[in-house]
Design an enzyme around this catalytic site. Structure first.
Site, PDB file in Angstrom:
ATOM      1  N   HIS A 103       0.851  -1.188   0.000  1.00  0.00           N
ATOM      2  CA  HIS A 103       0.000   0.000   0.000  1.00  0.00           C
ATOM      3  C   HIS A 103       0.889   1.242   0.000  1.00  0.00           C
ATOM      4  O   HIS A 103       1.848   1.309   0.767  1.00  0.00           O
ATOM      5  CB  HIS A 103      -0.917  -0.004   1.232  1.00  0.00           C
ATOM      6  N   ASP A 144      -6.820  -3.376   3.582  1.00  0.00           N
ATOM      7  CA  ASP A 144      -5.677  -2.713   4.222  1.00  0.00           C
ATOM      8  C   ASP A 144      -5.626  -2.885   5.735  1.00  0.00           C
ATOM      9  O   ASP A 144      -5.205  -1.983   6.453  1.00  0.00           O
ATOM     10  CB  ASP A 144      -5.688  -1.207   3.887  1.00  0.00           C
TER      11      ASP A 144
END
Ligand code: GRF
Length: 186
Positions: A103, A144
């Site tokens: 990410h 995430d």
């Protein structure tokens, strides 16, 4: 030699960095690339390197057939490198601790739904952050939110643009992602 499957639907610069890093090293063999976007840059990379491509749509992605197909590649690690869809829980359950994502921010900040690509960097700059970075983490059923494996930071100068930040983030990704993968495979 460990088998890796790369999930990517973008330009594929991270996939390229991973292929370059492991070339000739006898550590990881990219056995397949999973992609949900016709015309994505990563497809050219797959073709150039003769790596089988599994094209998916939402229906195939969540089918038992798809999981069975993934199993036939006998993967040691499933790597999301610029892949935006949520991973079906059946796949997460089949490969616990073996799916990782990168990410382009320092999670838990700037993560979650809608936080991808330039959205992330635009928001980080808007918020006048003094630093950003990358997060390599395990994948669970939520966006995430899996355990963090490694983070790397970069500083942001006052007049840095989102584009400059994006470039710096890519440099971090290309350096750390292959090395984190190597660490996990060993
Ligand atoms: C990367 O910034 C990655 O962090 C994010 O998507 C981007 C993919 O870039 N998840 P590329 O396709 O590897 O160039």
């Amino acid at each position: 030699m460990k088998n890796i499957i790369l999930f990517a639907s973008g330009a594929g610069s991270n996939v390229q960095a991973i292929l370059d890093y492991f070339e000739g090293k006898n550590i990881a063999k990219p056995v397949a690339i999973v992609c949900n976007k016709a015309g994505a840059g990563v497809l050219n990379i797959a073709e150039k390197h003769d790596i089988p491509v599994e094209m998916i749509n939402k229906e195939r992605f969540s089918s038992e057939d798809f999981i069975n197909k993934i199993n036939t590649y006998n993967p040691d690690l499933l790597i999301l490198a610029g892949f935006l869809w949520k991973i079906p829980s059946a796949l997460v359950e089949k490969y616990p601790g073996k799916i990782i994502n990168i990410h382009p921010a320092l999670l838990p900040k700037y993560g979650g739904k809608g936080m991808y690509g330039m959205n992330v960097h635009n928001t980080v700059i808007e918020q006048k952050e003094k630093e950003s970075g990358i997060t390599i983490h395990y994948v669970n059923e939520h966006y995430d939110e899996g355990n963090v494996i490694v983070q790397a930071h970069c500083t942001i100068a006052e007049d840095d643009t989102p584009e400059m930040l994006a470039q710096n983030i890519h440099k971090l990704e290309h350096f750390y992602f292959p090395r984190a993968i190597e660490f996990l495979l060993k």
